[in-house]
Motif scaffolding. Structure first.
Motif, mmCIF file in Angstrom:
data_model
loop_
_atom_site.group_PDB
_atom_site.id
_atom_site.type_symbol
_atom_site.label_atom_id
_atom_site.label_comp_id
_atom_site.label_asym_id
_atom_site.label_seq_id
_atom_site.Cartn_x
_atom_site.Cartn_y
_atom_site.Cartn_z
ATOM 1 N N ALA A 116 -29.752 -64.473 42.908
ATOM 2 C CA ALA A 116 -28.452 -65.126 43.047
ATOM 3 C C ALA A 116 -27.646 -64.947 41.767
ATOM 4 N N ILE A 117 -26.359 -64.713 41.934
ATOM 5 C CA ILE A 117 -25.419 -64.679 40.823
ATOM 6 C C ILE A 117 -24.526 -65.904 40.945
ATOM 7 N N PHE A 118 -24.345 -66.609 39.834
ATOM 8 C CA PHE A 118 -23.570 -67.840 39.842
ATOM 9 C C PHE A 118 -22.230 -67.646 39.148
ATOM 10 N N GLY A 119 -21.203 -68.268 39.719
ATOM 11 C CA GLY A 119 -19.887 -68.303 39.105
ATOM 12 C C GLY A 119 -19.533 -69.738 38.764
ATOM 13 N N VAL A 120 -18.363 -69.926 38.185
ATOM 14 C CA VAL A 120 -17.886 -71.248 37.798
ATOM 15 C C VAL A 120 -16.660 -71.592 38.615
ATOM 16 N N ARG A 121 -16.648 -72.783 39.185
ATOM 17 C CA ARG A 121 -15.511 -73.225 39.997
ATOM 18 C C ARG A 121 -14.287 -73.486 39.125
ATOM 19 N N ALA A 122 -13.119 -73.237 39.729
ATOM 20 C CA ALA A 122 -11.857 -73.349 38.991
ATOM 21 C C ALA A 122 -11.567 -74.765 38.526
ATOM 22 N N ASN A 123 -12.182 -75.782 39.158
ATOM 23 C CA ASN A 123 -11.917 -77.177 38.776
ATOM 24 C C ASN A 123 -12.787 -77.642 37.608
ATOM 25 N N SER A 124 -13.533 -76.739 36.997
ATOM 26 C CA SER A 124 -14.403 -77.100 35.880
ATOM 27 C C SER A 124 -13.595 -77.350 34.613
ATOM 28 N N LEU A 125 -14.113 -78.260 33.791
ATOM 29 C CA LEU A 125 -13.517 -78.502 32.481
ATOM 30 C C LEU A 125 -14.499 -77.989 31.440
ATOM 31 N N MET A 126 -14.264 -76.777 30.950
ATOM 32 C CA MET A 126 -15.143 -76.145 29.977
ATOM 33 C C MET A 126 -14.531 -76.137 28.585
ATOM 34 N N SER A 127 -13.211 -76.313 28.509
ATOM 35 C CA SER A 127 -12.543 -76.283 27.215
ATOM 36 C C SER A 127 -11.397 -77.288 27.211
ATOM 37 N N ASN A 128 -11.405 -78.168 26.210
ATOM 38 C CA ASN A 128 -10.259 -79.053 25.976
ATOM 39 C C ASN A 128 -9.989 -79.084 24.481
ATOM 40 N N ASP A 129 -9.168 -79.992 24.034
ATOM 41 C CA ASP A 129 -8.804 -80.017 22.611
ATOM 42 C C ASP A 129 -9.975 -80.413 21.715
ATOM 43 N N ASP A 130 -11.031 -81.005 22.297
ATOM 44 C CA ASP A 130 -12.154 -81.501 21.498
ATOM 45 C C ASP A 130 -13.349 -80.556 21.485
ATOM 46 N N ILE A 131 -13.742 -80.078 22.658
ATOM 47 C CA ILE A 131 -14.984 -79.317 22.768
ATOM 48 C C ILE A 131 -14.811 -78.106 23.675
ATOM 49 N N GLU A 132 -15.738 -77.178 23.563
ATOM 50 C CA GLU A 132 -15.883 -76.089 24.528
ATOM 51 C C GLU A 132 -17.343 -76.051 24.953
ATOM 52 N N ILE A 133 -17.572 -75.944 26.264
ATOM 53 C CA ILE A 133 -18.928 -75.924 26.810
ATOM 54 C C ILE A 133 -19.198 -74.556 27.413
ATOM 55 N N ASN A 134 -20.334 -73.980 27.069
ATOM 56 C CA ASN A 134 -20.767 -72.732 27.677
ATOM 57 C C ASN A 134 -22.234 -72.845 28.059
ATOM 58 N N VAL A 135 -22.620 -72.112 29.088
ATOM 59 C CA VAL A 135 -24.030 -71.949 29.427
ATOM 60 C C VAL A 135 -24.361 -70.502 29.104
ATOM 61 N N LEU A 136 -25.193 -70.301 28.073
ATOM 62 C CA LEU A 136 -25.400 -68.974 27.526
ATOM 63 C C LEU A 136 -26.834 -68.507 27.735
ATOM 64 N N LYS A 137 -26.958 -67.231 28.024
ATOM 65 C CA LYS A 137 -28.270 -66.606 28.204
ATOM 66 C C LYS A 137 -28.830 -66.180 26.853
ATOM 67 N N LYS A 138 -30.105 -66.484 26.636
ATOM 68 C CA LYS A 138 -30.804 -66.051 25.436
ATOM 69 C C LYS A 138 -32.133 -65.415 25.832
ATOM 70 N N ARG A 139 -32.548 -64.457 25.049
ATOM 71 C CA ARG A 139 -33.863 -63.833 25.242
ATOM 72 C C ARG A 139 -34.690 -64.154 23.999
ATOM 73 N N ILE A 140 -35.751 -64.932 24.206
ATOM 74 C CA ILE A 140 -36.522 -65.469 23.088
ATOM 75 C C ILE A 140 -37.964 -64.984 23.195
ATOM 76 N N GLN A 141 -38.508 -64.563 22.079
ATOM 77 C CA GLN A 141 -39.882 -64.078 22.042
ATOM 78 C C GLN A 141 -40.857 -65.190 22.414
ATOM 79 N N ASN A 142 -41.747 -64.897 23.369
ATOM 80 C CA ASN A 142 -42.776 -65.842 23.775
ATOM 81 C C ASN A 142 -43.904 -65.817 22.753
#
Length: 263
Positions: free
Chosen positions: A54-80
């Motif tokens: 599955a590929i996920f998108g973000v709905r247009a009604n989301s609040l990811m950025s305002n004058d105070d904060i920015e929220i992201n969900v970021l992919k990381k690859r970490i050594q096990n």
């Protein structure tokens, strides 16, 4: 979709609405660029796929950025640390403080909510069985960022890695609840969904304040939706990536994917 009225407001607390800023839609569009490459998705086989990605998108009604904060969900690859030749592909909710003041996150008022109504709180004061979500308050200094969760392994008395102290995000979904079944798609086939007809949604509710005691606080909510399903297992490593280039378009760091086995 889930309601944001998930936290009880204390008498001494006041909710202050902070709307999206001019960068909000730009942040959202980063995620919606990801999809399967059309010329490869059209290469279909008469074989029922055992796996779904599955590929996920973000709905247009989301609040990811305002004058105070920015929220992201970021992919990381970490050594096990247990398997030297393995990298764990994980996601983090990353919160960036855009102000000249310290921002405080109260994880007891932060939730992950799925479309079936299930929800997970990022702090559980009554949980004595493990070491998850022990830290209630997160302080983010001016113009810096913090993860909502961490990713750390601990060692036992013998010096062996035995557990993760706190888990990153996974975008798992229930195929039965989503109406997916054997033969839902063939190998290499893809199906797309709109924000309205998507079979699965996931939201992140973040409560933050500029006062450590949360006298006033604000809410931000990011709403993900399943926008495409491909009849493949882990297309990020699929053989087409070597033969004809990446199977998925978009920025890898902002590409949110998850896979499962149907049968």
């Amino acid at each position: 979709m889930c309601s944001i009225s998930l936290m009880a407001q204390e008498p001494s607390q006041k909710l202050v609405y902070v709307g999206p800023d001019k960068h909000n839609q730009k942040v959202i569009k980063r995620y919606n660029r990801c999809h399967s490459r059309a010329e490869l998705a059209q290469t279909r086989y008469d074989t029922k796929s055992k796996h779904l990605t599955a590929i996920f998108g973000v709905r247009a009604n989301s609040l990811m950025s305002n004058d105070d904060i920015e929220i992201n969900v970021l992919k990381k690859r970490i050594q096990n640390p247990i398997c030297d030749d393995k990298e764990d592909r994980v996601y983090f909710v990353v919160i960036r403080n855009k102000t000249n003041q310290t921002i405080y996150i109260d994880r007891s008022h932060c939730f992950r909510i799925d479309s079936d109504g299930s929800r997970y709180c990022y702090y559980d004061a009554n949980n004595r069985t493990d070491k998850l979500s022990r830290q209630r308050m997160i302080a983010i200094p001016p113009h810096s960022k913090r993860n909502l969760t961490d990713y750390r392994w601990v060692k036992n008395e013998k010096g062996n890695y035995v557990e993760i102290v706190e888990y990153p995000e996974e975008f798992l979904w229930n195929t039965t609840a989503a109406g997916m079944y054997e033969g839902y798609v063939n190998f290499g086939e893809s199906k797309t969904f709109t924000e309205e007809d998507s079979p699965f949604y996931r939201s992140f509710l973040i409560a933050y304040s500029k006062q450590e005691n949360f006298t006033t606080y604000s809410l931000a909510m990011v709403n993900f939706y399943m926008k495409e399903v491909i009849g493949l297992y882990y297309p990020e490593n699929y053989e087409y990536n070597v033969i004809t280039g990446r199977f998925l378009t978009g920025d890898d760091e902002y590409s949110i994917t998850s896979w499962t086995r149907l049968y």
